[in-house]
Design a protein around this motif. Structure first.
Motif, PDB file in Angstrom:
ATOM      1  N   ALA A 103       0.813  -1.216   0.000  1.00 58.77           N
ATOM      2  CA  ALA A 103       0.000   0.000   0.000  1.00 58.77           C
ATOM      3  C   ALA A 103       0.849   1.270   0.000  1.00 58.77           C
ATOM      4  O   ALA A 103       0.556   2.226  -0.725  1.00 58.77           O
ATOM      5  CB  ALA A 103      -0.955   0.005   1.188  1.00 58.77           C
ATOM      6  N   ALA A 104       1.902   1.314   0.800  1.00 56.07           N
ATOM      7  CA  ALA A 104       2.737   2.515   0.883  1.00 56.07           C
ATOM      8  C   ALA A 104       3.474   2.758  -0.435  1.00 56.07           C
ATOM      9  O   ALA A 104       3.536   3.890  -0.927  1.00 56.07           O
ATOM     10  CB  ALA A 104       3.729   2.382   2.030  1.00 56.07           C
ATOM     11  N   ALA A 105       4.032   1.702  -1.012  1.00 57.39           N
ATOM     12  CA  ALA A 105       4.746   1.846  -2.282  1.00 57.39           C
ATOM     13  C   ALA A 105       3.792   2.225  -3.403  1.00 57.39           C
ATOM     14  O   ALA A 105       4.127   3.051  -4.257  1.00 57.39           O
ATOM     15  CB  ALA A 105       5.473   0.553  -2.623  1.00 57.39           C
ATOM     16  N   ALA A 106       2.606   1.642  -3.404  1.00 50.38           N
ATOM     17  CA  ALA A 106       1.612   1.974  -4.431  1.00 50.38           C
ATOM     18  C   ALA A 106       1.222   3.439  -4.353  1.00 50.38           C
ATOM     19  O   ALA A 106       1.099   4.120  -5.377  1.00 50.38           O
ATOM     20  CB  ALA A 106       0.384   1.083  -4.284  1.00 50.38           C
ATOM     21  N   ALA A 107       1.025   3.947  -3.143  1.00 55.65           N
ATOM     22  CA  ALA A 107       0.666   5.361  -2.964  1.00 55.65           C
ATOM     23  C   ALA A 107       1.783   6.263  -3.473  1.00 55.65           C
ATOM     24  O   ALA A 107       1.528   7.275  -4.139  1.00 55.65           O
ATOM     25  CB  ALA A 107       0.370   5.645  -1.501  1.00 55.65           C
ATOM     26  N   THR A 108       3.033   5.911  -3.189  1.00 52.27           N
ATOM     27  CA  THR A 108       4.169   6.699  -3.670  1.00 52.27           C
ATOM     28  C   THR A 108       4.230   6.695  -5.195  1.00 52.27           C
ATOM     29  O   THR A 108       4.402   7.742  -5.822  1.00 52.27           O
ATOM     30  CB  THR A 108       5.491   6.147  -3.095  1.00 52.27           C
ATOM     31  N   VAL A 109       4.066   5.527  -5.801  1.00 54.90           N
ATOM     32  CA  VAL A 109       4.112   5.416  -7.262  1.00 54.90           C
ATOM     33  C   VAL A 109       2.988   6.226  -7.903  1.00 54.90           C
ATOM     34  O   VAL A 109       3.210   6.944  -8.878  1.00 54.90           O
ATOM     35  CB  VAL A 109       4.052   3.940  -7.709  1.00 54.90           C
ATOM     36  N   VAL A 110       1.791   6.137  -7.361  1.00 56.81           N
ATOM     37  CA  VAL A 110       0.659   6.876  -7.926  1.00 56.81           C
ATOM     38  C   VAL A 110       0.905   8.380  -7.836  1.00 56.81           C
ATOM     39  O   VAL A 110       0.669   9.118  -8.800  1.00 56.81           O
ATOM     40  CB  VAL A 110      -0.662   6.475  -7.217  1.00 56.81           C
ATOM     41  N   GLU A 111       1.394   8.840  -6.694  1.00 57.97           N
ATOM     42  CA  GLU A 111       1.669  10.276  -6.532  1.00 57.97           C
ATOM     43  C   GLU A 111       2.726  10.760  -7.519  1.00 57.97           C
ATOM     44  O   GLU A 111       2.530  11.744  -8.227  1.00 57.97           O
ATOM     45  CB  GLU A 111       2.117  10.563  -5.103  1.00 57.97           C
ATOM     46  N   VAL A 112       3.843  10.050  -7.574  1.00 59.61           N
ATOM     47  CA  VAL A 112       4.945  10.460  -8.448  1.00 59.61           C
ATOM     48  C   VAL A 112       4.551  10.348  -9.913  1.00 59.61           C
ATOM     49  O   VAL A 112       4.866  11.233 -10.721  1.00 59.61           O
ATOM     50  CB  VAL A 112       6.209   9.632  -8.139  1.00 59.61           C
ATOM     51  N   LEU A 113       3.846   9.293 -10.286  1.00 60.16           N
ATOM     52  CA  LEU A 113       3.425   9.112 -11.676  1.00 60.16           C
ATOM     53  C   LEU A 113       2.435  10.190 -12.095  1.00 60.16           C
ATOM     54  O   LEU A 113       2.514  10.709 -13.213  1.00 60.16           O
ATOM     55  CB  LEU A 113       2.828   7.719 -11.880  1.00 60.16           C
ATOM     56  N   THR A 114       1.523  10.558 -11.220  1.00 60.47           N
ATOM     57  CA  THR A 114       0.565  11.619 -11.538  1.00 60.47           C
ATOM     58  C   THR A 114       1.280  12.939 -11.791  1.00 60.47           C
ATOM     59  O   THR A 114       0.978  13.652 -12.749  1.00 60.47           O
ATOM     60  CB  THR A 114      -0.462  11.765 -10.400  1.00 60.47           C
ATOM     61  N   ILE A 115       2.231  13.278 -10.944  1.00 65.36           N
ATOM     62  CA  ILE A 115       3.009  14.511 -11.126  1.00 65.36           C
ATOM     63  C   ILE A 115       3.817  14.448 -12.423  1.00 65.36           C
ATOM     64  O   ILE A 115       3.852  15.407 -13.197  1.00 65.36           O
ATOM     65  CB  ILE A 115       3.919  14.757  -9.911  1.00 65.36           C
ATOM     66  N   ALA A 116       4.449  13.307 -12.680  1.00 69.66           N
ATOM     67  CA  ALA A 116       5.260  13.153 -13.887  1.00 69.66           C
ATOM     68  C   ALA A 116       4.410  13.230 -15.154  1.00 69.66           C
ATOM     69  O   ALA A 116       4.836  13.806 -16.158  1.00 69.66           O
ATOM     70  CB  ALA A 116       6.020  11.830 -13.841  1.00 69.66           C
ATOM     71  N   LEU A 117       3.194  12.676 -15.117  1.00 77.26           N
ATOM     72  CA  LEU A 117       2.303  12.767 -16.274  1.00 77.26           C
ATOM     73  C   LEU A 117       1.891  14.211 -16.541  1.00 77.26           C
ATOM     74  O   LEU A 117       1.821  14.644 -17.686  1.00 77.26           O
ATOM     75  CB  LEU A 117       1.063  11.900 -16.064  1.00 77.26           C
ATOM     76  N   ALA A 118       1.619  14.955 -15.470  1.00 78.97           N
ATOM     77  CA  ALA A 118       1.263  16.364 -15.630  1.00 78.97           C
ATOM     78  C   ALA A 118       2.435  17.133 -16.239  1.00 78.97           C
ATOM     79  O   ALA A 118       2.243  17.964 -17.135  1.00 78.97           O
ATOM     80  CB  ALA A 118       0.852  16.965 -14.294  1.00 78.97           C
ATOM     81  N   GLN A 119       3.642  16.852 -15.781  1.00 80.61           N
ATOM     82  CA  GLN A 119       4.820  17.531 -16.318  1.00 80.61           C
ATOM     83  C   GLN A 119       5.101  17.111 -17.755  1.00 80.61           C
ATOM     84  O   GLN A 119       5.515  17.927 -18.567  1.00 80.61           O
ATOM     85  CB  GLN A 119       6.033  17.262 -15.431  1.00 80.61           C
ATOM     86  N   ALA A 120       4.892  15.859 -18.081  1.00 79.71           N
ATOM     87  CA  ALA A 120       5.140  15.370 -19.441  1.00 79.71           C
ATOM     88  C   ALA A 120       4.160  15.975 -20.430  1.00 79.71           C
ATOM     89  O   ALA A 120       4.497  16.199 -21.592  1.00 79.71           O
ATOM     90  CB  ALA A 120       5.056  13.852 -19.486  1.00 79.71           C
ATOM     91  N   GLY A 121       2.946  16.246 -19.988  1.00 79.91           N
ATOM     92  CA  GLY A 121       1.932  16.804 -20.876  1.00 79.91           C
ATOM     93  C   GLY A 121       1.880  18.314 -20.902  1.00 79.91           C
ATOM     94  O   GLY A 121       1.178  18.905 -21.718  1.00 79.91           O
ATOM     95  N   TYR A 122       2.646  18.973 -20.043  1.00 81.88           N
ATOM     96  CA  TYR A 122       2.611  20.429 -19.953  1.00 81.88           C
ATOM     97  C   TYR A 122       3.323  21.059 -21.143  1.00 81.88           C
ATOM     98  O   TYR A 122       4.420  20.670 -21.503  1.00 81.88           O
ATOM     99  CB  TYR A 122       3.271  20.904 -18.657  1.00 81.88           C
ATOM    100  N   ARG A 123       2.688  22.035 -21.725  1.00 82.27           N
ATOM    101  CA  ARG A 123       3.281  22.811 -22.815  1.00 82.27           C
ATOM    102  C   ARG A 123       3.053  24.284 -22.509  1.00 82.27           C
ATOM    103  O   ARG A 123       1.940  24.702 -22.210  1.00 82.27           O
ATOM    104  CB  ARG A 123       2.635  22.475 -24.166  1.00 82.27           C
ATOM    105  N   PHE A 124       4.116  25.063 -22.622  1.00 85.52           N
ATOM    106  CA  PHE A 124       3.996  26.492 -22.365  1.00 85.52           C
ATOM    107  C   PHE A 124       3.625  27.184 -23.658  1.00 85.52           C
ATOM    108  O   PHE A 124       4.456  27.432 -24.523  1.00 85.52           O
ATOM    109  CB  PHE A 124       5.302  27.056 -21.811  1.00 85.52           C
ATOM    110  N   ASP A 125       2.348  27.470 -23.818  1.00 81.84           N
ATOM    111  CA  ASP A 125       1.849  28.127 -25.024  1.00 81.84           C
ATOM    112  C   ASP A 125       1.199  29.470 -24.727  1.00 81.84           C
ATOM    113  O   ASP A 125       0.672  30.111 -25.622  1.00 81.84           O
ATOM    114  CB  ASP A 125       0.816  27.235 -25.729  1.00 81.84           C
ATOM    115  N   GLY A 126       1.212  29.894 -23.466  1.00 78.13           N
ATOM    116  CA  GLY A 126       0.513  31.114 -23.067  1.00 78.13           C
ATOM    117  C   GLY A 126       0.967  32.360 -23.795  1.00 78.13           C
ATOM    118  O   GLY A 126       0.165  33.217 -24.156  1.00 78.13           O
TER     119      GLY A 126
END
Length: 135
Positions: A103-126
């Motif tokens: 459970a602890a490792a799964a929570a860590t992976v989910v948190e880090v993966l969610t942040i990494a996905l947001a960063q991977a999909g971020y594009r500065f187009d403003g």
């Protein structure tokens, strides 16, 4: 991108791209998963901790990947997840199987993966301006 996480066993024949996360202590090849996932897990080596592939299923290609973690502390997971997040960001739908982790490792992976996905999909187009056609 549609993102889902399942605590139970993920079936490799779903429509979404499947990312299986395991550790060296409990590789996903030993958890009774599909033989393709077990083969991908066996391909991971010390240098290569992420393996992605596509398999033919029901008349179309389905993306499958395995992320095998050496350690489940936060810093180690952050380092390992970068390549998997770049792969996952290209998928229209993603299902993540963390059932091989505690459970602890799964929570860590989910948190880090969610942040990494947001960063991977971020594009500065403003402040990006449209190019003017050449005269």
């Amino acid at each position: 991108m549609k993102f889902s996480i399942k605590a139970g066993k993920l079936q490799p024949n779903t429509a979404a791209a499947a990312l299986f996360v395991c550790t060296d202590a409990c590789p996903c090849g030993q958890n009774g998963v599909d033989e393709v996932v077990a083969a991908l897990c066996a391909q991971t080596a010390d240098e290569q901790r992420f393996v992605g592939s596509q398999v033919w299923h029901n008349g179309s290609l389905q993306a499958l990947a395995v992320l095998r973690l050496q350690d489940t502390d936060y810093a180690a997971v952050q380092k390992a997840v970068a390549e998997a997040a770049a792969w996952a960001a290209k998928q229209p739908q993603l299902a993540v199987d963390v059932s091989a982790l505690d459970a602890a490792a799964a929570a860590t992976v989910v948190e880090v993966l969610t942040i990494a996905l947001a960063q991977a999909g971020y594009r500065f187009d403003g402040l990006k301006k449209e190019a003017k056609p050449a005269a």
